[in-house]
Design a protein around this motif. Sequence first.
Motif, mmCIF file in Angstrom:
data_model
loop_
_atom_site.group_PDB
_atom_site.id
_atom_site.type_symbol
_atom_site.label_atom_id
_atom_site.label_comp_id
_atom_site.label_asym_id
_atom_site.label_seq_id
_atom_site.Cartn_x
_atom_site.Cartn_y
_atom_site.Cartn_z
ATOM 1 N N GLY A 194 -21.504 -32.348 65.868
ATOM 2 C CA GLY A 194 -22.784 -33.190 66.045
ATOM 3 C C GLY A 194 -22.890 -34.346 65.497
ATOM 4 O O GLY A 194 -22.178 -34.708 64.588
ATOM 5 N N ARG A 195 -23.672 -35.435 65.683
ATOM 6 C CA ARG A 195 -24.057 -36.570 65.327
ATOM 7 C C ARG A 195 -24.609 -36.552 63.957
ATOM 8 O O ARG A 195 -24.782 -37.608 63.348
ATOM 9 C CB ARG A 195 -24.436 -37.301 66.092
ATOM 10 C CG ARG A 195 -23.638 -38.131 67.110
ATOM 11 C CD ARG A 195 -24.516 -38.668 68.497
ATOM 12 N NE ARG A 195 -24.642 -37.803 69.457
ATOM 13 C CZ ARG A 195 -24.630 -38.277 70.749
ATOM 14 N NH1 ARG A 195 -24.532 -39.413 71.159
ATOM 15 N NH2 ARG A 195 -24.887 -37.274 71.722
ATOM 16 N N SER A 228 -29.492 -29.357 63.576
ATOM 17 C CA SER A 228 -28.086 -29.647 64.070
ATOM 18 C C SER A 228 -27.669 -28.634 64.983
ATOM 19 O O SER A 228 -28.318 -27.403 64.728
ATOM 20 C CB SER A 228 -27.165 -29.993 63.034
ATOM 21 O OG SER A 228 -25.989 -30.513 63.596
ATOM 22 N N ASP A 229 -26.901 -28.798 66.077
ATOM 23 C CA ASP A 229 -26.596 -27.703 66.858
ATOM 24 C C ASP A 229 -25.935 -26.494 66.424
ATOM 25 O O ASP A 229 -26.233 -25.387 66.772
ATOM 26 C CB ASP A 229 -25.385 -28.362 67.857
ATOM 27 C CG ASP A 229 -26.096 -29.402 68.955
ATOM 28 O OD1 ASP A 229 -27.042 -29.489 68.812
ATOM 29 O OD2 ASP A 229 -25.259 -29.833 69.706
ATOM 30 N N TYR A 230 -25.210 -26.639 65.057
ATOM 31 C CA TYR A 230 -24.553 -25.414 64.401
ATOM 32 C C TYR A 230 -25.750 -24.470 64.033
ATOM 33 O O TYR A 230 -25.626 -23.331 64.107
ATOM 34 C CB TYR A 230 -23.664 -25.792 63.525
ATOM 35 C CG TYR A 230 -24.124 -26.498 62.051
ATOM 36 C CD1 TYR A 230 -24.063 -25.383 61.134
ATOM 37 C CD2 TYR A 230 -24.320 -27.607 61.874
ATOM 38 C CE1 TYR A 230 -24.334 -25.750 59.972
ATOM 39 C CE2 TYR A 230 -25.040 -28.023 60.644
ATOM 40 C CZ TYR A 230 -24.917 -27.186 59.729
ATOM 41 O OH TYR A 230 -25.276 -27.622 58.399
ATOM 42 N N THR A 241 -20.872 -19.253 62.518
ATOM 43 C CA THR A 241 -20.510 -20.697 63.236
ATOM 44 C C THR A 241 -20.238 -21.665 61.985
ATOM 45 O O THR A 241 -20.493 -21.478 60.953
ATOM 46 C CB THR A 241 -21.933 -21.095 63.608
ATOM 47 O OG1 THR A 241 -22.649 -20.080 64.614
ATOM 48 C CG2 THR A 241 -22.195 -22.377 64.350
ATOM 49 N N VAL A 242 -19.448 -22.618 62.562
ATOM 50 C CA VAL A 242 -19.051 -23.797 61.710
ATOM 51 C C VAL A 242 -19.443 -24.870 62.318
ATOM 52 O O VAL A 242 -19.392 -25.427 63.253
ATOM 53 C CB VAL A 242 -17.380 -23.842 61.548
ATOM 54 C CG1 VAL A 242 -16.971 -24.699 60.463
ATOM 55 C CG2 VAL A 242 -16.783 -22.249 61.289
ATOM 56 N N GLY A 243 -20.250 -25.677 61.225
ATOM 57 C CA GLY A 243 -20.839 -26.863 61.624
ATOM 58 C C GLY A 243 -19.876 -27.995 61.308
ATOM 59 O O GLY A 243 -19.307 -28.059 59.988
ATOM 60 N N GLU A 278 -17.365 -26.093 70.690
ATOM 61 C CA GLU A 278 -18.574 -26.609 71.467
ATOM 62 C C GLU A 278 -18.622 -28.136 71.276
ATOM 63 O O GLU A 278 -18.431 -28.924 69.974
ATOM 64 C CB GLU A 278 -19.918 -26.080 70.786
ATOM 65 C CG GLU A 278 -21.037 -26.708 71.761
ATOM 66 C CD GLU A 278 -22.434 -25.827 71.106
ATOM 67 O OE1 GLU A 278 -22.827 -24.848 71.663
ATOM 68 O OE2 GLU A 278 -23.085 -26.559 70.550
ATOM 69 N N GLY A 279 -18.733 -28.903 72.180
ATOM 70 C CA GLY A 279 -18.629 -30.404 72.322
ATOM 71 C C GLY A 279 -19.985 -30.863 71.892
ATOM 72 O O GLY A 279 -20.827 -30.186 71.718
ATOM 73 N N SER A 280 -20.000 -32.242 71.939
ATOM 74 C CA SER A 280 -21.500 -32.909 71.663
ATOM 75 C C SER A 280 -21.723 -33.999 72.459
ATOM 76 O O SER A 280 -20.897 -34.909 72.587
ATOM 77 C CB SER A 280 -21.252 -33.612 70.049
ATOM 78 O OG SER A 280 -22.193 -34.159 69.851
#
Length: 481
Positions: A194-195, A228-230, A241-243, A278-280
Motif C-alpha cells: 500500500g501507499r 492500511s490494507d494489511y 498478513t505481511v504489510g 495482493e496488489g494496490s
Amino acid sequence: MSETSTDTGIPLHLSDATLDRFDGDDVVCLVDGEHYPPVTTATLDALESNGAIVSGLVFLGGTEKIENPTAELATTGTTDAAQIYTGKAADGDVLEAIERAILEQDPSFVVDLSDEPVVTYEDRFEIASTILTHGVDYVGADFVFESPEANDVLEQPSLSIIGTGKRIGKTAVGVSIARTMDEEGYDPTMVCMGRGGPPDPVVIDTSERTIDADALIELAERGEHAASDYLEDALLAGVPTVGCRRCGGGMAGNPVASNVVSGAEQTVDLADGFVIMEGSGATMPPVETDARIVLIGAAQPLEHILQYFGQYRVQTSDLAVVTMCEEPLASDEKVRQIEEGITSIAPDLEYLLTTFRPEPGEDVSGRSVFVATTAPESVAPTIETALEEEHGCDVVGLSTNLSNRPKLRADLDEGMGEADVLLTEIKAASIDVAGRYAKENGLEIVFMHNEATPIRGSVDSLDAGVLSLCERTLADRQPEE
C-alpha cells in the motif's frame, strides 16, 4: 535523443539507454508497407550493427510501397535469416502473427518500426498488451514498455489479486477470498502492498496479536497509517498478513519502489499453505505467482478495462471478478459490454459479475448506527437499505467521505449525535478521524466488510471460482513436486 552512426548511413534516433539493451539479444521487429523496403532493411541492418540480432519480422500491413512483403523484405544484409510473419489487420491476424513470432523466436524485445496510418495509438496499446502478456519488452522510437517485474521468491502455492484501478473493492474481495481459502483448509497468508504501508515488512498474526479499534487508534496516534490494507486484511480475514509499502505505479502495473519482495520472502518461514499477493490500485506485486485474479470495477470507463493496459491485466489473469455491477454505478448495457469485452479479449478466462453488500463485523441489530464508507454517494441509499433490512439496525447517519477528511469531520459533527455505534470500513480516515471521534464521544466502533454478491458469470460464485483456481494451481504444481 541523439543520432547514432551506423555503417549503413542511416542514423538511429534511439536513446543510448535503449541501444544498450541490444547486447546480442534476439529481437522481433514490426514493419509495414508504408515504408520503402530498402529503408526498412537499412534500419534493420543498423539495429544489428548496434548489437541486436533480428530473428523475425512481423508485417503489420500497408500497400503503398510494398506488394509482396515476404519477397520484398528479404535482404542481402545481416537480416537474411529473419523469419517473416504476416497477417491481415482487418481480421485481427496481426496480433496472432506477433504471438507466433514471439513463441517461435523467443525474443528479448519487440522493436516497432511501423507508423501511422497502418497502426494507430489504440492499435499500439493492443499490440503492447499482446507483447507484454508473453513477458517480452516492447520498444519504439520514443517509448519502452517493460514487462512488469516478477521475482521468483515464493516456495508455496500462490495467487495474486490485482486490479484495473483504485476504489473497485479489491481489498474487500481479497478478504472474502482469504476467508474462503481458510475455511477450506488452504491456510492462506496474505502479503499486501500500500501507499501507506510500513517502512519494513510487518507480520500480523491475529492469533498472537490483538487487532481491534483501540489498537488501530493507538497506531494512528503514533503517526502510522492505521487503515492500511494489511491491517484491514488481518482484522477482517483473520489470517496471517505481511504489510508492505510501495510508491508509484507504471502503466502496466510495476511499482517504482517497494519492499514487497522482502515481504514475500518472509512467507518462507511463515506460511504453511497458499500465499496471496495482493496488489494496490492498478499496481501489481512484483512477485511471480502461480495464478492471478483480476478485479474490475464496472463503474470504470470501458476503455480502462478492455483497452490500454486494462487489456493486459485481463489477459494475464485466470479469474476476473467484476464489482459494482448495478445502477447507478453501471447500467445493464454497460455491464453487458464489459462481459462481452472480457469474453472477446480473453475467451478462456473464468469471470464473475458481482455487487457489494455491507456486512458488519458484529451484530448491530436494534442499534442506531452512523455509517462511514468510501462508496460513491449515489449508492448510499442501497447501503442504508441493506443494513436496515438485512441487519436490523437503524441508520441515523451516513458519510461517503472517508477519503475526504474535512468533509468527513463535518459529516460526523452533523450526523453522529443520535448514534451509539460507528459502523465503518477500514479505509482512508476511518481510524485517525472517524475512529478517534467515536472513541471521544463514547460510541462503540464496529468494522464493516463489503461482500461480493454474485449476479452471473462462468462460475456460480466467488467461492466456487477461487476453490477451482486453488485446485488447478495445486494440480499444475504436482509434476514439480
